[in-house]
Design a protein around this motif. Structure first.
Motif, PDB file in Angstrom:
ATOM      1  N   THR C  16      43.726 136.103   5.919  1.00 25.66           N
ATOM      2  CA  THR C  16      45.080 136.032   5.939  1.00 25.66           C
ATOM      3  C   THR C  16      45.681 134.506   6.803  1.00 25.66           C
ATOM      4  O   THR C  16      44.695 133.933   7.143  1.00 25.66           O
ATOM      5  N   LEU C  18      47.704 132.484   9.280  1.00 26.47           N
ATOM      6  CA  LEU C  18      48.699 132.611  10.729  1.00 26.47           C
ATOM      7  C   LEU C  18      49.402 131.146  10.397  1.00 26.47           C
ATOM      8  O   LEU C  18      48.727 130.208  10.423  1.00 26.47           O
ATOM      9  N   SER C  20      51.611 128.800  12.693  1.00 28.40           N
ATOM     10  CA  SER C  20      52.060 128.251  14.170  1.00 28.40           C
ATOM     11  C   SER C  20      53.108 127.258  13.791  1.00 28.40           C
ATOM     12  O   SER C  20      53.019 126.529  13.064  1.00 28.40           O
ATOM     13  N   GLN C 127      54.000 129.515   2.390  1.00 34.38           N
ATOM     14  CA  GLN C 127      53.974 130.414   3.566  1.00 34.38           C
ATOM     15  C   GLN C 127      54.493 129.566   4.756  1.00 34.38           C
ATOM     16  O   GLN C 127      55.554 130.076   5.361  1.00 34.38           O
ATOM     17  N   THR C 131      58.137 130.092   6.459  1.00 39.01           N
ATOM     18  CA  THR C 131      58.492 130.437   7.750  1.00 39.01           C
ATOM     19  C   THR C 131      59.264 129.524   8.558  1.00 39.01           C
ATOM     20  O   THR C 131      60.069 130.084   9.171  1.00 39.01           O
ATOM     21  N   GLN C 183      55.831 136.537  11.266  1.00 37.34           N
ATOM     22  CA  GLN C 183      54.698 136.389  10.388  1.00 37.34           C
ATOM     23  C   GLN C 183      55.025 137.038   8.835  1.00 37.34           C
ATOM     24  O   GLN C 183      55.939 138.061   8.965  1.00 37.34           O
TER      25      GLN C 183
END
Lengths: 160, 219, 718
Positions: C16, C18, C20, C127, C131, C183
């Motif tokens: 997956t 992540l 930051s 993504q 985000t 997330q």
């Protein structure tokens, strides 16, 4: 001895041997790196510049043979009407990939169109077959030259 | 030309340069059918060597045949092609890059002879080709003066024909052959190229003697 | 490297991302990180990919290199789509060489190759954008005291829909950085894409039409010298002796550098360096390969067909099927040694100092280049800076960094920066070659003429053993055998691999289309031969074998339709078809040739249909397929290096020709609409060209070609 070269309207003094190819004087001494080295033996056309408006391969044109001719490189060709149209057509047809050969392609196409504003496909072949592109942009180069030949108001057409 | 071998162990025995001629894309050459082959060595006999031939017309033909070692050699005939595209090298392969010399013999705007061929030979140290040939007014011979594909006799008759030789008299032909700087280039062809046989002086004398003996042509 | 794809896809599905987000240097820095299940908690190492400054353009750090394939454009589009900014609000910058942080998610190293860039960054880049957008909206909503759901993002601003209030992203970075990082923010469905799949101009090209783009050869550090290099012409040979005096007499020459296997002449400009080098009479120790000939290597490769094989793919029972069905075709396909001849010859500019080393180069492997420079100089790797430049073509050549190693060795003997320039001849004679390939294909037919067994033995080097060992398993190079099993439904199939390496000292590497380019001629030639034996039309034959492969079948139908398959191509003409399922994509190609009685071959037209899944930029996709086709045409027609007395014979475009404008056929590319995940496109166009041409020549002349290049074949009297 030092040679005086007229490049893009400016005079430069280059202190190199008479048999130094113009290519290296432009790139390494004067610092105009838009003109590219591809083969060194006039096979690929990447080093094409204009000498008094004529397309020449700068890798086999010595500084001595350039003499007092007006030299134009890719850095200045956009200041001419035809050169600018070629650059715009190149962008509109999305010709460019890696881009390395395109300085030479644009200089050859500009020289062609300066003398022959409406080249046929055979005319295009006769000139542009001297320039190699390894990314395979030939169909789009043809389309871009056809676009210019067709004049203003031309809209993007199917690629050959 | 070696034929393709379907199942042999080494299908690639033919040398690359020769083999590439089999596929000539878009530029026809017809080299394999040419009747004239380049001379085998670099020698050229002088006029004196032909004095023993008593009959003038036979001597004339022999003189032309000797002079033709130069005319049909690669240094000359590469720029007297059958089409408007020059050939290159001792094997007379199609010029790379492909060139359309056109009616003018100079090429077209954007890619003409002078794009690469400058006013003198340009040496290319370290390259296989050695140099790019050059001389003032470098250009292809006119279409009427095409030699490739012709027999010696056909070349000879064309040379004498003012309708095809640029309106030259025999005296003009002699002057051209013995003094023209483009003809002279054949003996100073630059690094990587075999010169024409003999000297321009001997060649000019052969032409002069050929004319003096009646400018007879081989059959 | 669609073998890369399979491994990469498998590993991606277990991982997956992540995301930051932190404030660094006044900018909001967004870092997508690939984390395996075991490392999910470890998010300490931050890799900045996106920087949103308080004012000015958003910076997108591109870990891959731009070599014409449009990666700057592609990745910017992915980010812009989800971040809700315009493309001209993003500036793409090259990532530093740092594989620990900028490794490609599928390859595990900082490599640009294998047609995997978009595939690898397709998820994380979107993504990251989503985000960041979500946090910027939350920051604005907080500022205004409204619910985030009442706000939207557009062109780099957050807008409160009801009141029309607006705040630019730059004004929100401080506040956004204080918010929790959500997330799993939902990504847009394809139906809502504003940029992805839409035509848009490339962003890297304006600088490439006016001479201002900087390639490796255009690096001009202050006080740089220029070097021409001669490497021992025989593979593995060494320098015996050289008298440097003739070079030093040339005006502008400063120094002659001797290396164990090369000589470099350093001068004020490349012209003087080349002249100086040519003046030298260099004596070489020719070494163990000093007498090598191409004939020897060809025979050795042929003999390897009967060598020890490992089974790379096994399905059904090939032995039993062959025992039951004697009727079929068996043929050997032979491929030559190929150079890459990137338009920009090899070069690298290096400045070695006691306290550091700078390297200017266009490379597909920046991390490896940095490590190599560190190893050679003994400097800590942090002291080596790679200034990655535009690449004047890659095609796999710049996946090897032998050039960087050579340049650093030269630079270690030069005060100040030095640009080491390979001549075209040196570039051709010291390439990382696509090495010889042999394929023996054995297809047996059932009573209905359709294949019941497929045996394909591949002879080639195991490049992955050194290049990417994760793809070298149980003695098998997974790339070299890639697509060797064909996309066709055949009950019993086996692929066998015989490892056959080039002589020591001869570098062999990756070449556009990688494994599938090696296998396509035998696979697509073989199935064509089977169709002919069965007396069934080659397109119809393939269709019947694609019942389980609807995407492949659909592109076949599309290409056949546009090519006018089934209609008379005209006198002396023929059409040939070839399919390819690789790189996560599907391609079908129909070539039309004209073979005159004198043997003159003209390729008149190539129609390609591709299904690459969802398309990020349709025009870049077309460019890449056209490009792959032309690259494949050059090789199919002319590509072949020979060796005499241990050295490569050919050296430039006069004796190793490539396709020129006057030989370029009409090329039509048709793109299948698809919502599947994106596949690779950079290599997709190349493998099918040679077999499509070979099959077309068979259709035109009845001559079945099984060796490349086509120029070595006499087609007269066809």
């Amino acid at each position: 001895m030092a040679y005086s070269l007229n490049v893009n309207g400016k005079n430069y003094s280059v202190d190199v041997d008479a048999d130094t190819p113009l290519l290296w004087a432009l790139r390494d001494v004067i610092g105009l790196t838009g003109t590219k080295f591809g083969c060194g033996v006039a096979q690929c056309g990447a080093c094409t510049v204009h000498l008094d408006g004529q397309a020449v391969r700068s890798c086999v044109t010595t500084v001595e043979s350039a003499g007092t001719a007006a030299i134009m490189t890719i850095e200045a060709v956009g200041s001419t009407q035809v050169g600018n149209r070629v650059q715009q057509a190149w962008l509109e047809q999305e010709v460019v990939q890696c881009g390395y050969c395109q300085s030479g392609q644009i200089m050859s196409a500009t020289a062609l169109l300066n003398e022959n504003p409406s080249p046929s496909d055979d005319d295009i072949d006769a000139v542009m077959s001297g320039n190699i592109c390894r990314c395979g942009t030939y169909p789009r180069i043809r389309a871009a030259i056809r676009q210019i030949a067709a004049g203003p108001g031309f809209h993007r057409r199917r690629l050959r | 030309m070696r034929r393709f071998q379907e199942v042999s162990g080494v299908a690639f025995a033919a040398c690359a340069a020769e083999a590439l001629l089999a596929v000539t894309l878009a530029v026809g050459s017809g080299l394999a059918d040419d009747k004239i082959q380049p001379p085998a060595d670099g020698t050229l006999k002088g006029v004196a060597d032909f004095q023993s031939i008593g009959e003038p017309s036979a001597r004339s033909r022999a003189l032309f045949t000797e002079a033709a070692k130069v005319i049909t050699g690669p240094r000359c005939i590469n720029c007297h092609p059958a089409t408007r595209s020059p050939t290159q090298g001792d094997d007379r392969h199609p010029h790379r890059p492909p060139i359309q010399a056109g009616e003018s013999g100079m090429g077209v705007a954007g890619l003409n002879c002078h794009s690469c061929h400058r006013f003198k030979n340009t040496s290319l140290p370290g390259s296989r080709v050695g140099s790019i040939p050059g001389a003032e007014h470098w250009l292809l011979a006119p279409a009427s003066m095409a030699w490739q594909g012709l027999t010696l006799g056909e070349i000879c008759r064309q040379l004498k024909d003012p309708a095809r030789n640029g309106g030259r008299s025999l005296a003009d032909i002699h002057k051209h052959m013995s003094t023209d700087h483009l003809v002279a280039w054949a003996w100073q062809p630059g690094a990587g190229r075999r010169p024409a046989p003999g000297t321009q002086e001997v060649f000019g004398a052969l032409i002069e003697a050929w004319i003096a003996t009646g400018a007879e042509c081989p059959s | 490297m669609s073998a890369f794809a399979r491994i990469g896809t498998a590993s991606l599905s277990r991982r997956t991302f992540l995301i930051s987000v932190v404030l660094a240097g006044g900018s909001l820095v967004i870092a997508p990180r690939l984390v395996g299940p075991a490392q999910a908690a470890d998010a300490t190492a931050l890799t900045p990919f996106i920087r949103i400054p308080p004012a000015g353009k958003i910076e997108l750090v591109i870990a891959s290199v731009e070599m014409g394939q449009g990666v700057y454009m592609g990745l910017s589009t992915l980010l812009a789509e989800e971040l809700e900014v315009r493309l001209n609000q993003i500036v793409a910058v090259a990532a530093p060489a740092d594989p620990a942080r900028y490794a490609h998610p599928m390859l595990g190293d900082q490599i640009t190759g294998g047609s995997v860039t978009i595939r690898g960054f397709w998820e994380p880049m979107r993504q990251a954008g989503a985000t960041a957008r979500s946090m910027l909206i939350a920051a604005a909503a907080d500022e205004w005291g409204v619910a985030p759901a009442t706000c939207r993002a557009e062109a780099g601003e957050v807008i409160h829909t009801a009141s029309g209030r607006r705040l630019a992203y730059g004004a929100l970075v401080d506040k956004a950085a204080t918010l929790p990082v959500p997330q799993g923010v939902a990504l847009k469905p394809a139906s809502e894409f504003q940029l992805i799949g839409k035509p848009a101009r490339r962003i890297d090209t304006p600088a490439k039409v006016n001479g201002s783009a900087k390639f490796g050869l255009d690096a001009r550090p202050a006080e740089a010298k220029f070097a021409a290099i001669a490497i021992c012409p025989t593979f593995g040979g060494t320098l015996q002796s050289v008298d440097e005096a003739p070079a030093l007499k040339v005006k502008g020459v400063r120094k002659v550098v001797r290396l164990s296997d090369a000589v470099a002449v350093v001068a004020d400009h490349t012209g003087a360096a080349r002249k100086g080098l040519a003046a030298l009479d260099i004596a070489w120790n020719r070494g163990a390969n000093g007498d090598l000939t191409i004939g020897e290597l060809e025979r050795s490769a042929d003999a390897a067909l009967d060598g020890t094989a490992r089974v790379a793919f096994d399905q059904g029972d090939v032995d039993a099927a062959e025992a039951r069905h004697p009727r079929g075709i068996e043929a050997i396909y032979r491929l030559p040694i190929l150079p890459h001849t990137t338009m920009e010859p090899m070069n690298c500019t290096v400045h070695v100092r006691p306290d550091g080393c700078d390297v200017w180069v266009g490379t597909q492997v920046a991390g490896r280049a940095r490590q190599a420079a560190a190893d050679l100089t003994g400097l800590p790797v942090e002291k080596v800076v790679i200034h990655n430049q535009f690449l004047g073509g890659g095609f796999g050549r710049r996946l090897d960094h032998d050039v960087v190693i050579m340049a650093v060795r030269v630079a270690q003997q030069v005060d100040g920066p030095v640009q080491v320039v390979w001549s075209r001849e040196e570039d051709v004679r010291h390439d990382s070659y696509r090495y010889l390939n042999r394929s023996r294909i054995d297809i047996r037919l059932g009573p209905d003429g359709m294949p019941v067994s497929w045996r394909h033995r591949v002879v080639g080097p195991a490049i992955m053993a050194r290049f990417l060992p994760v793809l070298f398993k149980d003695g098998i190079d997974l790339d070299i055998v890639d697509a060797a099993e064909s996309p066709y439904d055949v009950a019993s199939k086996r692929v066998e691999f015989v490892r056959h390496e080039a002589p020591d000292g001869m570098l062999t590497g990756n070449w556009r289309g990688v494994g599938p380019t090696r296998n396509a001629p035998a696979v697509e030639g073989g199935i064509d031969e089977a169709a002919h034996l069965a007396g069934i039309d080659p397109v119809e034959y393939r269709r019947r074998l694609l019942g389980n492969n609807p995407r492949m079948k659909a592109v076949l139908d599309l290409a056949a339709d546009h090519a006018g398959w089934g209609r008379d191509p005209g006198a002396e003409r023929g059409r040939g078809v070839a399919l390819l399922s690789a790189f996560g994509s599907f391609a079908a190609m129909v070539a039309q040739v004209h073979v005159r009685p004198d043997g003159t071959l003209k390729v008149e037209r190539i129609v390609a249909a591709v299904d690459c899944g969802l398309v990020v930029n349709p025009d870049v996709l077309r460019q890449q397929v056209e490009s792959g086709i032309v690259y494949g045409l050059s090789a199919a027609l002319y590509g072949r290096l020979t060796i005499e007395q241990g050295a490569i014979v050919e050296g430039n475009f006069d004796d190793q020709p490539v396709l020129r404008m006057n030989e370029c056929p009409l090329i039509d590319v048709h793109v299948m609409a698809s919502a599947e995940a994106p596949g690779g496109i950079g290599e997709l166009g190349t493998p099918g060209v040679a077999p499509a041409l070979m099959n077309a020549i068979f259709a035109a002349t009845g001559k079945r070609l099984r060796s490349l290049p086509l120029a070595t074949t006499d087609l007269r009297g066809s």
